[in-house]
Design a protein around this motif. Structure first.
Motif, PDB file in Angstrom:
ATOM      1  N   VAL A  29       0.843  -1.203   0.000  1.00 29.34           N
ATOM      2  CA  VAL A  29       0.000   0.000   0.000  1.00 29.34           C
ATOM      3  C   VAL A  29       0.873   1.247   0.000  1.00 29.34           C
ATOM      4  O   VAL A  29       0.632   2.197  -0.748  1.00 29.34           O
ATOM      5  N   LEU A  30       1.909   1.238   0.828  1.00 26.73           N
ATOM      6  CA  LEU A  30       2.802   2.394   0.906  1.00 26.73           C
ATOM      7  C   LEU A  30       3.436   2.697  -0.449  1.00 26.73           C
ATOM      8  O   LEU A  30       3.630   3.864  -0.806  1.00 26.73           O
ATOM      9  N   ALA A  31       3.744   1.653  -1.192  1.00 26.05           N
ATOM     10  CA  ALA A  31       4.370   1.843  -2.500  1.00 26.05           C
ATOM     11  C   ALA A  31       3.444   2.559  -3.475  1.00 26.05           C
ATOM     12  O   ALA A  31       3.904   3.157  -4.453  1.00 26.05           O
ATOM     13  N   GLN A  32       2.135   2.511  -3.217  1.00 30.12           N
ATOM     14  CA  GLN A  32       1.154   3.137  -4.100  1.00 30.12           C
ATOM     15  C   GLN A  32       0.612   4.445  -3.542  1.00 30.12           C
ATOM     16  O   GLN A  32      -0.316   5.024  -4.103  1.00 30.12           O
ATOM     17  N   MET A  33       1.191   4.932  -2.444  1.00 32.45           N
ATOM     18  CA  MET A  33       0.626   6.084  -1.760  1.00 32.45           C
ATOM     19  C   MET A  33       0.661   7.358  -2.592  1.00 32.45           C
ATOM     20  O   MET A  33      -0.039   8.326  -2.293  1.00 32.45           O
ATOM     21  N   ALA A  34       1.483   7.407  -3.613  1.00 32.41           N
ATOM     22  CA  ALA A  34       1.513   8.591  -4.459  1.00 32.41           C
ATOM     23  C   ALA A  34       0.254   8.713  -5.306  1.00 32.41           C
ATOM     24  O   ALA A  34      -0.079   9.793  -5.778  1.00 32.41           O
ATOM     25  N   LEU A  35      -0.446   7.602  -5.495  1.00 32.57           N
ATOM     26  CA  LEU A  35      -1.642   7.609  -6.329  1.00 32.57           C
ATOM     27  C   LEU A  35      -2.823   8.123  -5.525  1.00 32.57           C
ATOM     28  O   LEU A  35      -2.842   8.106  -4.306  1.00 32.57           O
ATOM     29  N   HIS A  36      -3.847   8.567  -6.225  1.00 33.73           N
ATOM     30  CA  HIS A  36      -5.002   9.171  -5.574  1.00 33.73           C
ATOM     31  C   HIS A  36      -6.254   8.337  -5.836  1.00 33.73           C
ATOM     32  O   HIS A  36      -6.532   7.961  -6.958  1.00 33.73           O
ATOM     33  N   GLY A  37      -6.984   8.051  -4.758  1.00 30.85           N
ATOM     34  CA  GLY A  37      -8.318   7.485  -4.871  1.00 30.85           C
ATOM     35  C   GLY A  37      -8.457   6.316  -5.819  1.00 30.85           C
ATOM     36  O   GLY A  37      -7.943   5.224  -5.579  1.00 30.85           O
TER      37      GLY A  37
ATOM     38  N   LEU B 222      -5.299   4.508  -6.971  1.00 34.68           N
ATOM     39  CA  LEU B 222      -4.749   3.581  -5.975  1.00 34.68           C
ATOM     40  C   LEU B 222      -5.577   2.310  -5.922  1.00 34.68           C
ATOM     41  O   LEU B 222      -5.039   1.201  -5.922  1.00 34.68           O
ATOM     42  N   LEU B 223      -6.896   2.451  -5.879  1.00 33.71           N
ATOM     43  CA  LEU B 223      -7.759   1.279  -5.762  1.00 33.71           C
ATOM     44  C   LEU B 223      -7.641   0.355  -6.968  1.00 33.71           C
ATOM     45  O   LEU B 223      -7.764  -0.867  -6.835  1.00 33.71           O
ATOM     46  N   SER B 224      -7.376   0.920  -8.130  1.00 37.01           N
ATOM     47  CA  SER B 224      -7.265   0.083  -9.327  1.00 37.01           C
ATOM     48  C   SER B 224      -6.074  -0.857  -9.258  1.00 37.01           C
ATOM     49  O   SER B 224      -6.004  -1.842  -9.990  1.00 37.01           O
ATOM     50  N   GLU B 225      -5.119  -0.560  -8.347  1.00 40.11           N
ATOM     51  CA  GLU B 225      -3.975  -1.446  -8.150  1.00 40.11           C
ATOM     52  C   GLU B 225      -4.351  -2.686  -7.349  1.00 40.11           C
ATOM     53  O   GLU B 225      -3.634  -3.693  -7.374  1.00 40.11           O
ATOM     54  N   PHE B 226      -5.478  -2.634  -6.634  1.00 41.99           N
ATOM     55  CA  PHE B 226      -5.838  -3.717  -5.721  1.00 41.99           C
ATOM     56  C   PHE B 226      -7.183  -4.375  -6.028  1.00 41.99           C
ATOM     57  O   PHE B 226      -7.468  -5.456  -5.524  1.00 41.99           O
ATOM     58  N   LEU B 227      -8.008  -3.734  -6.849  1.00 42.44           N
ATOM     59  CA  LEU B 227      -9.327  -4.268  -7.150  1.00 42.44           C
ATOM     60  C   LEU B 227      -9.419  -4.673  -8.617  1.00 42.44           C
ATOM     61  O   LEU B 227      -8.757  -4.086  -9.473  1.00 42.44           O
ATOM     62  N   THR B 228     -10.254  -5.659  -8.880  1.00 40.97           N
ATOM     63  CA  THR B 228     -10.530  -6.031 -10.260  1.00 40.97           C
ATOM     64  C   THR B 228     -11.387  -4.943 -10.904  1.00 40.97           C
ATOM     65  O   THR B 228     -11.976  -4.103 -10.213  1.00 40.97           O
ATOM     66  N   GLU B 229     -11.460  -4.966 -12.205  1.00 41.42           N
ATOM     67  CA  GLU B 229     -12.284  -3.984 -12.905  1.00 41.42           C
ATOM     68  C   GLU B 229     -13.743  -4.094 -12.472  1.00 41.42           C
ATOM     69  O   GLU B 229     -14.440  -3.090 -12.299  1.00 41.42           O
ATOM     70  N   GLU B 230     -14.201  -5.346 -12.262  1.00 39.41           N
ATOM     71  CA  GLU B 230     -15.583  -5.553 -11.819  1.00 39.41           C
ATOM     72  C   GLU B 230     -15.809  -4.955 -10.434  1.00 39.41           C
ATOM     73  O   GLU B 230     -16.817  -4.286 -10.184  1.00 39.41           O
ATOM     74  N   ASP B 231     -14.865  -5.180  -9.518  1.00 37.10           N
ATOM     75  CA  ASP B 231     -15.007  -4.651  -8.166  1.00 37.10           C
ATOM     76  C   ASP B 231     -14.898  -3.129  -8.152  1.00 37.10           C
ATOM     77  O   ASP B 231     -15.533  -2.463  -7.327  1.00 37.10           O
ATOM     78  N   MET B 232     -14.079  -2.574  -9.043  1.00 33.72           N
ATOM     79  CA  MET B 232     -14.003  -1.113  -9.152  1.00 33.72           C
ATOM     80  C   MET B 232     -15.374  -0.546  -9.487  1.00 33.72           C
ATOM     81  O   MET B 232     -15.792   0.470  -8.922  1.00 33.72           O
ATOM     82  N   THR B 233     -16.060  -1.186 -10.389  1.00 31.60           N
ATOM     83  CA  THR B 233     -17.391  -0.727 -10.777  1.00 31.60           C
ATOM     84  C   THR B 233     -18.388  -0.896  -9.644  1.00 31.60           C
ATOM     85  O   THR B 233     -19.242  -0.034  -9.411  1.00 31.60           O
TER      86      THR B 233
END
Length: 223
Positions: free
Chosen positions: A40-48, A51-62
């Motif tokens: 998570v810390l490695a992705q902290m530069a990303l916003h909202g 960041l979530l797109s790094e951890f969720l599937t496209e379906e879960d993002m929706t």
């Protein structure tokens, strides 16, 4: 030529990066995603959403990305924000800069109420000339648009009139793309090498370290 400094806030003036990452880790776990803190810390530069797109599937993002992000925001503000501590030496550094003739702006990817909390925590209300957050800009390029808005608020026409101070490679890169020189601070959790690779012209430890070594910093030459 006007002298102006734009400070990023999270991980630069306040020790918030790990706490914000823990809030993301807890929020993701609530939605069935167990993620190790370093990832998570490695992705902290990303916003909202980024960041979530790094951890969720496209379906879960929706399905629930917005809900998860709202939960994270509330969780951070209720459980983690009160635990954020300022880095040592911030008011002293800003007072020194003002005495040297610098204009000062704060640029934050956090919510406006979080930035106001940090300003009060730091006790620097009377030392800053401008402030901006992600509420004022388009979210597609926060690392460029937030400091660009800060430059506008300071009444400057050119980015080469300003110096940025940041604690993440993402923010260093944004400042450099705008044409600013940038000093990096490793107190945000990123290494000297990462900050230099992103374009930092010098790297220091904390705001206190920068003040102590002011005479050898780019700030001493007037930017």
């Amino acid at each position: 030529m006007s002298k102006a400094i734009i400070f990023e806030v999270d991980g630069t003036l306040v020790d918030s990066n790990v706490l914000r990452a823990r809030a993301w880790q807890e929020a993701l776990a609530r939605y069935g995603r167990q993620v190790r803190l370093p990832r998570v810390l490695a992705q902290m530069a990303l916003h909202g959403d980024q960041l979530l797109s790094e951890f969720l599937t496209e379906e879960d993002m929706t399905r629930y990305a917005d809900e998860l992000a709202s939960f994270h925001r509330a969780l951070f503000q209720e459980s983690y924000l009160p635990r954020v501590k300022p880095f040592h030496g911030v008011p002293e550094l800003l007072r020194h800069l003002r005495a040297e003739g610098w204009k000062i702006a704060l640029a934050s990817t956090g919510d406006p109420d979080e930035l106001e909390h940090y300003i009060e925590l730091l006790g620097v209300e009377e030392l800053i000339d401008g402030r901006t957050t992600d509420a004022e800009v388009n979210h597609t390029r926060l690392n460029e648009e937030i400091p660009a808005e800060a430059i506008r608020l300071l009444g400057l026409d050119r980015t080469d009139e300003t110096l940025a101070i940041a604690g993440s490679p993402y923010d260093v890169e944004g400042a450099v793309r705008l044409g600013m020189r940038c000093v990096g601070l490793v107190c945000g959790g990123f290494s000297d090498e990462q900050l230099v690779r992103a374009g930092a012209i010098a790297v220091f430890g904390t705001p206190e370290d920068l003040l102590t070594r002011y005479s050898e910093s780019p700030l001493a030459a007037g930017g």
